[in-house]
Each structure stands twice: as C-alpha cells, then as structure tokens.
Enzyme design. Structure first.
Site, PDB file in Angstrom:
ATOM      1  CE  LYS A  62      -6.076   2.028  -0.485  1.00  0.00           C
ATOM      2  NZ  LYS A  62      -6.257   1.880   0.900  1.00  0.00           N
ATOM      3  CE  LYS A  66      -3.672   2.502   2.458  1.00  0.00           C
ATOM      4  NZ  LYS A  66      -4.722   2.374   3.551  1.00  0.00           N
TER       5      LYS A  66
HETATM    6  C1  PBG Z   1      -7.560   3.334   5.385  1.00  0.00           C
HETATM    7  C2  PBG Z   1      -7.789   3.186   3.702  1.00  0.00           C
HETATM    8  C3  PBG Z   1      -7.579   4.209   3.040  1.00  0.00           C
HETATM    9  C4  PBG Z   1      -8.151   3.750   1.757  1.00  0.00           C
HETATM   10  C5  PBG Z   1      -8.347   2.379   2.120  1.00  0.00           C
HETATM   11  N1  PBG Z   1      -8.369   2.175   3.537  1.00  0.00           N
HETATM   12  C6  PBG Z   1      -6.799   5.605   3.152  1.00  0.00           C
HETATM   13  C7  PBG Z   1      -5.845   5.942   3.766  1.00  0.00           C
HETATM   14  O1  PBG Z   1      -4.739   4.966   3.874  1.00  0.00           O
HETATM   15  O2  PBG Z   1      -5.385   7.035   3.745  1.00  0.00           O
HETATM   16  C8  PBG Z   1      -8.165   4.256   0.432  1.00  0.00           C
HETATM   17  C9  PBG Z   1      -9.085   3.729  -0.323  1.00  0.00           C
HETATM   18  C10 PBG Z   1      -9.517   4.639  -1.527  1.00  0.00           C
HETATM   19  O3  PBG Z   1      -9.030   5.799  -1.775  1.00  0.00           O
HETATM   20  O4  PBG Z   1     -10.601   4.504  -2.256  1.00  0.00           O
HETATM   21  N2  PBG Z   1      -6.201   2.879   5.880  1.00  0.00           N
END
Ligand code: PBG
Length: 330
Positions: A254, A200
C-alpha cells in the site's frame, strides 16, 4: 533459435475480440475485490466525502445496504473504517477497544444481515486518537512501539469478538502480528485471518482517506517514523518475511499502483497471497483525470485493476469495487 517474422506475428492473436479473450493471461472478477467503506454515526445518514467524489460515509443501516449490494455483485469482502465522533477521540484512542463502538456495531450488523460477505477490519488507532496517529505518542511526539502494540491487540480482539473475519493491522508497529495472532488463538478465534499491511509506505496518497475518517486536521507531523520510506524495496521484503513468520495469512502492499514493483517482488519471493490497496489518493487522481477530460473512467478503472492482478495480486482493495463489479457483470 527463435522463430522470426513473418512466421511469428504477435498481432495474429490480437486481431479479434474473441481471440484476445482466449489469450488473456490474467482474469479479474468481482471475487477479487475488497470494498472499503466509511462508517458514520447515526441512522439513515449519508455523508458525501468531497475529496472522494462518489464515495460517502454511511451510518450502520447504510453499511448493511452496501453489504447486500456487495453480495449481489459477487464482491468477496468489505473493509470497514469508522469516522469516530470527536467527543469519543482521546490521546490513547481507547474507544478502539469499546465493544459498542461504531466499528463493532457495523461488524455485527453486517455479519447478521449478510454473513456470506467477508468483513475485514483495520487495526490502527488513527480513527480514535486526538492526534491522528496510529499509535500512542510520547512527550516528544514519538509513536511508542510496544505499548501501542498492546493497545492494538485489545483493538483486534474487540473486532474479532464482534465477528470480524479478517484482522488487518495497518499501523506498522514492530512485532504486532505475532502478538495479535497469539491473542486471537488464546481467545478461540482460530479461523480469524490476519491480512497484514506489511509494506505500507508513508505516502502523499492518503489525504482523502484522512478526511473520510476525520483525522487530517488532527494529525500532528507525519507518519515517517513508522510507515516505510518510498525509497525502499528490500526493506519491504523484510517486513513481509517477519509478518509471515509471525503468522500473517496474507500480506498487503500500500499504496497500489506506484508500488507494483513491490507487489511483484513479494509475490515472486514468498509465493503467498498478496493484496494491494488502491488508496484514496489513487482514486481521487483517476476522478480528477476524468473531470479534466484526460481519460475515461471505466477504462481507467479496469486497466488499473487488471494491472494489480497481472503484478501478482490475489485481490485489490478499491473504492471502485462496486463500480468495477457492475462493469464486469455486463
Ligand atoms: C490507517 C489507514 C490509512 C489508510 C488505511 N488505513 C491512512 C494512514 O495510514 O494515514 C489509507 C487508505 C487510503 O488512503 O485509502 N492507519
């Protein structure tokens, strides 16, 4: 020696629609889609999210309706994200471990009404903290790893006890997959899966999501001390290797489209189920392109989703899940 033109004409198999269908190397079906949904407090509530045109937060009754829709469309699984009321947010995000929080009420209602649809739940503290970080923050503003991991174990157990099918830690703390797996086993949740957000990245594509869960205005600083640097690919492979060794059933990359190279490398190296998240900013980008007349929505959506499958994904988390499933059913 390879045969050459005119014996070889790659356009032959492209000449008609039936032949293109026959030669397609990749298939996309509704069962490849995971539909992320935002939960709102209340009853009969629908709150459109301005930054995500066409996406709303729904109260639990509406989430159940969407769950029925998912089932009828053949969508395999939904993913849940709560917009926690402000008065329940705190520095330590302890509402995440409350068995009656918005998330658990939605899980129970869904598993009650549509047990045949999988429920994936995000593990991270950001929808519950007053500072908008995924973990616990020390006096210097640093997100502390090991105490955060303990809080995430409590959150994951809470979700599993409410009926979650897939626990999806999105926080990027070191070591949390093993701790969560051990806790799930000890609590009897042998068949509750873990889909780790292994790779991520600290991304500019999460903005609309943070609006949706109400953390954008709260977030102090950025998430670069825990989420990955977009310059790195080998590090993503290390993250995946660790999560698999700790007991992850599947892994996620992601954001999605800007990181398809990572999806392909993870799939090639590990031969495990890989998922990608077409995140909020990617959705917003397509919607902006459509609004600007730069492209046609249905074609853009299907092409991007097919790209994930071609790169090696078992499935895709996408806000277009219902839309795409409808197109696929035509
Ligand atoms: C939370 C999380 C996030 C997303 C999924 N889980 C945001 C972040 O890490 O700030 C992003 C999903 C999206 O942008 O559609 N940890």
């Amino acid at each position: 020696m390879t045969a050459r033109f005119p014996a070889v004409r790659l356009r032959r198999t492209r000449a008609s629609a039936w032949s293109r269908r026959l030669h397609a190397e990749t298939v996309l079906t509704a069962a490849d889609l995971i539909w992320p949904m935002f939960i709102a407090e209340g009853q009969g509530v629908e709150e459109p999210i301005a930054a995500l045109p066409g996406v709303s937060r729904w109260s639990v009754d509406g989430i159940v309706e969407r769950g029925r829709e998912a089932r009828d469309l053949g969508i395999a699984c939904v993913a849940l994200f709560p917009n926690t009321p402000a008065h329940l947010r705190s520095d330590d995000g302890v509402e995440a471990a409350n068995p009656d929080n918005l998330m658990c009420r939605a899980i129970r209602a869904l598993k009650d009404a549509v047990p045949e649809v999988g429920v994936l739940t995000d593990v991270a503290l950001d929808p519950y903290t007053t500072h908008g970080h995924d973990g616990l923050v020390d006096a210097a503003g640093y997100v502390v790893n090991d105490t955060t991991a303990d809080a995430l174990v409590a959150q994951a157990l809470n979700q599993a006890r409410a009926g979650a099918d897939i626990i999806a830690p999105s926080d990027m703390m070191d070591g949390r997959i093993g701790l969560i797996r051990d806790a799930l086993e000890a609590d009897g949740h042998h068949n509750v899966q873990i889909m780790s957000y292994s790779a991520k990245y600290a991304s500019a594509f999460y903005g609309p999501f943070r609006d949706a869960v109400g953390s954008r205005g709260l977030l102090k600083g950025d998430k670069k001390t825990y989420q990955m640097d977009s310059a790195n690919a080998e590090e993503a492979l290390r993250e995946v290797a660790l999560d698999l060794a700790e007991g992850a059933d599947s892994v996620m990359v992601k954001p999605g489209l800007p990181y398809l190279d990572i999806v392909a490398r993870v799939k090639q190296r590990f031969e495990v189920p890989v998922f990608a998240y077409q995140v909020s900013g990617e959705y917003a980008m397509i919607e902006a392109a459509v609004a600007a007349g730069a492209g046609e929505r249905d074609a853009l959506v299907m092409e991007t989703l097919m790209a994930f499958k071609r790169a090696g994904c078992s499935g895709v988390l996408t806000y277009y899940a219902a839309h795409a499933a409808r197109l696929l059913a035509r």
